[in-house]
Design a protein around this motif. Structure first.
Motif, mmCIF file in Angstrom:
data_model
loop_
_atom_site.group_PDB
_atom_site.id
_atom_site.type_symbol
_atom_site.label_atom_id
_atom_site.label_comp_id
_atom_site.label_asym_id
_atom_site.label_seq_id
_atom_site.Cartn_x
_atom_site.Cartn_y
_atom_site.Cartn_z
ATOM 1 N N PHE A 210 0.835 -1.190 0.000
ATOM 2 C CA PHE A 210 0.000 0.000 0.000
ATOM 3 C C PHE A 210 0.879 1.253 0.000
ATOM 4 N N THR A 211 0.679 2.063 -1.006
ATOM 5 C CA THR A 211 1.373 3.342 -1.100
ATOM 6 C C THR A 211 0.418 4.431 -0.645
ATOM 7 N N ILE A 212 0.749 5.065 0.448
ATOM 8 C CA ILE A 212 -0.101 6.118 0.990
ATOM 9 C C ILE A 212 0.235 7.420 0.273
ATOM 10 N N ASN A 213 -0.725 7.936 -0.461
ATOM 11 C CA ASN A 213 -0.516 9.157 -1.226
ATOM 12 C C ASN A 213 -1.561 10.181 -0.800
ATOM 13 N N SER A 214 -1.089 11.247 -0.174
ATOM 14 C CA SER A 214 -1.999 12.289 0.299
ATOM 15 C C SER A 214 -1.952 13.531 -0.573
ATOM 16 N N THR A 215 -1.362 13.412 -1.765
ATOM 17 C CA THR A 215 -1.311 14.542 -2.682
ATOM 18 C C THR A 215 -2.704 14.824 -3.226
ATOM 19 N N GLY A 216 -3.084 16.076 -3.279
ATOM 20 C CA GLY A 216 -4.396 16.456 -3.765
ATOM 21 C C GLY A 216 -4.573 16.145 -5.235
ATOM 22 N N VAL A 217 -5.787 15.829 -5.626
ATOM 23 C CA VAL A 217 -6.076 15.432 -7.006
ATOM 24 C C VAL A 217 -7.227 16.261 -7.568
ATOM 25 N N LYS A 218 -7.412 16.148 -8.880
ATOM 26 C CA LYS A 218 -8.512 16.803 -9.580
ATOM 27 C C LYS A 218 -9.587 15.770 -9.895
ATOM 28 N N VAL A 219 -10.849 16.172 -9.792
ATOM 29 C CA VAL A 219 -11.965 15.320 -10.191
ATOM 30 C C VAL A 219 -12.837 16.094 -11.170
ATOM 31 N N VAL A 220 -13.677 15.370 -11.893
ATOM 32 C CA VAL A 220 -14.602 15.986 -12.840
ATOM 33 C C VAL A 220 -15.992 15.411 -12.620
ATOM 34 N N THR A 221 -16.987 16.162 -13.041
ATOM 35 C CA THR A 221 -18.361 15.670 -12.972
ATOM 36 C C THR A 221 -18.565 14.632 -14.057
ATOM 37 N N ALA A 254 -8.067 13.845 -15.152
ATOM 38 C CA ALA A 254 -8.522 13.885 -13.768
ATOM 39 C C ALA A 254 -8.311 12.532 -13.098
ATOM 40 N N TYR A 255 -8.373 12.536 -11.780
ATOM 41 C CA TYR A 255 -8.163 11.313 -11.013
ATOM 42 C C TYR A 255 -9.405 10.435 -10.997
ATOM 43 N N ALA A 256 -10.584 11.046 -10.937
ATOM 44 C CA ALA A 256 -11.841 10.282 -10.867
ATOM 45 C C ALA A 256 -13.002 11.176 -11.287
ATOM 46 N N GLY A 257 -14.126 10.510 -11.580
ATOM 47 C CA GLY A 257 -15.357 11.234 -11.891
ATOM 48 C C GLY A 257 -16.281 11.221 -10.688
ATOM 49 N N ILE A 258 -17.094 12.247 -10.562
ATOM 50 C CA ILE A 258 -18.058 12.338 -9.460
ATOM 51 C C ILE A 258 -19.461 12.254 -10.041
ATOM 52 N N TRP A 259 -20.251 11.301 -9.530
ATOM 53 C CA TRP A 259 -21.621 11.151 -9.978
ATOM 54 C C TRP A 259 -22.554 12.084 -9.206
#
Length: 386
Positions: A210-221, A254-259
């Motif tokens: 497990f790599t713990i990564n607390s760096t902020g990411v971008k998400v999109v709708t 982006a890192y992930a999409g948000i529903w």
């Protein structure tokens, strides 16, 4: 196109005696009925006198087309090559009734309803320093999902629990993940599972650091339609919308999409929940679980967050409807799940969250979760006997 077919010494049912082999093609073969006698079929070994003939296809070309017929040993060797470099340490299958440590044998029948109809549910528990984290919470969820998916249990809950723990024990894995499935089981290729012999349980142990990564990411709708609420609350293997949402996000950098649900409230990510810090950084809010997956990591984080209330870092912790507008105006935003733990979000679409930097509440919650994974109570940590 030139093809290879198997021609038997005896007449093949469905062919005219005057039909020359040069005119046989795959379309002709598709019309040949299967027979348990002298009809068209492929034996495990070719009989004496059997010939392999090249036959003209409807689309001739200068290249030969040849699909090899493999022996059992050849299949196993090819499967071993295909699994090289993958840390699959042990697998349990109720179909064979045991555990294997040979990656080449870690297979699921093609006629399993989970494979060709998506009629199955799954869950995952992390293995941390020889402990299974939140195994019982994940186990309760998969049993609940199986009930909603109308999949009867092959074993009772305690037997499933023992099988999962033993599979990890046999693997020797101390840091990784345990993924397991409950399926309608193998039987046939029909839509209904009525002919499935019995439901199935599968489990696999995967080595993972497990790599713990607390760096902020971008998400999109996400523009991918969200699953209907009746399916969103079941952790099924039907993850096509989730995969498409993730692919869309990655294509946009982006890192992930948000529903967002049909009422305009924030739902969840493709495989994680979301949370926000609002009201000047003093209130942690999380969307309701009514129409989204009940995340074990998210729910555990809500419990741990009460410690921040005791310390004065937060005034309250709430589960409530959150609009997109309120979410984008939040002081902090974070993703929560077993794959990401707690990951800060610093940008949603074109709008920065807060000051565009990782916030103190997300960091504090991640520290609490990591400590819980290392030395939490027995209710969340199950020791694996190696």
């Amino acid at each position: 196109m030139t093809s290879l077919i198997v021609c038997f010494p005896k007449p093949i049912a469905g062919f005219s005696p005057g039909l020359g082999v040069d005119t046989w093609n795959l379309r002709s073969l598709s019309q040949v009925p299967y027979s348990s006698g002298d009809g068209f079929r492929f034996p495990r070994r070719l009989a004496r006198g059997t010939r392999i003939l090249k036959c003209s296809g409807s689309h001739s070309s200068s290249h030969s087309w040849n699909v090899p017929v493999l022996s059992n040993n050849e299949v196993v060797e090819k499967l071993k090559l295909a699994r090289e470099g993958r840390e699959f340490l042990a697998m349990y299958s109720s179909v064979v009734g045991g555990i294997t440590t040979d990656p080449a044998a870690m297979v699921i029948p093609l006629d399993d309803h989970m494979v060709h109809r998506g009629h199955g549910v799954f869950d995952t528990a992390m293995i941390i320093n020889g402990y299974l984290y939140e195994l019982d919470h994940h186990l309760d969820r998969i049993i609940r999902s199986a009930s909603m998916a109308k999949i009867p249990l092959r074993f009772d809950r305690e037997t499933i629990r023992r099988i999962l723990i033993q599979t990890v024990s046999v693997s020797g894995c101390r840091d990784g993940s345990l993924r397991y499935w409950l399926s309608a089981g193998p039987g046939d290729f029909n839509l209904s599972p009525s002919q499935c012999l019995e439901p199935a349980l599968y489990a696999i142990v995967i080595q993972k650091d497990f790599t713990i990564n607390s760096t902020g990411v971008k998400v999109v709708t996400s523009s991918i339609p969200i699953k209907p609420s009746v399916f969103a609350t079941v952790k099924s293997v039907n993850y096509l919308p989730n995969a498409l949402s993730q692919m869309e996000a990655e294509a946009k950098g982006a890192y992930a999409g948000i529903w967002v649900d049909n009422d305009g409230f924030i739902a969840e990510g493709p495989n994680m929940n979301v949370a926000f810090v609002v009201n000047g950084g003093k209130e942690l809010v999380m969307p309701r679980f009514d129409n989204v997956l009940s995340g074990c990591t998210a729910k555990r984080t809500l419990t741990l967050a009460e410690q921040l209330v005791s310390k004065g870092m937060l005034k309250s912790v709430k589960v409530m409807d959150v609009t997109v507008q309120d979410g984008k105006k939040a002081d902090e935003m974070m993703l929560l799940g077993s794959g990401v733990l707690i990951r800060p979000v610093i940008q949603w679409d074109e709008q920065f969250i807060g000051d565009g930097k990782e916030g103190p509440i997300a960091k504090a919650l991640l520290d609490l979760l990591l400590e819980d994974m290392r030395s939490g109570p027995p209710s969340v940590r199950v020791l694996v006997p190696y």
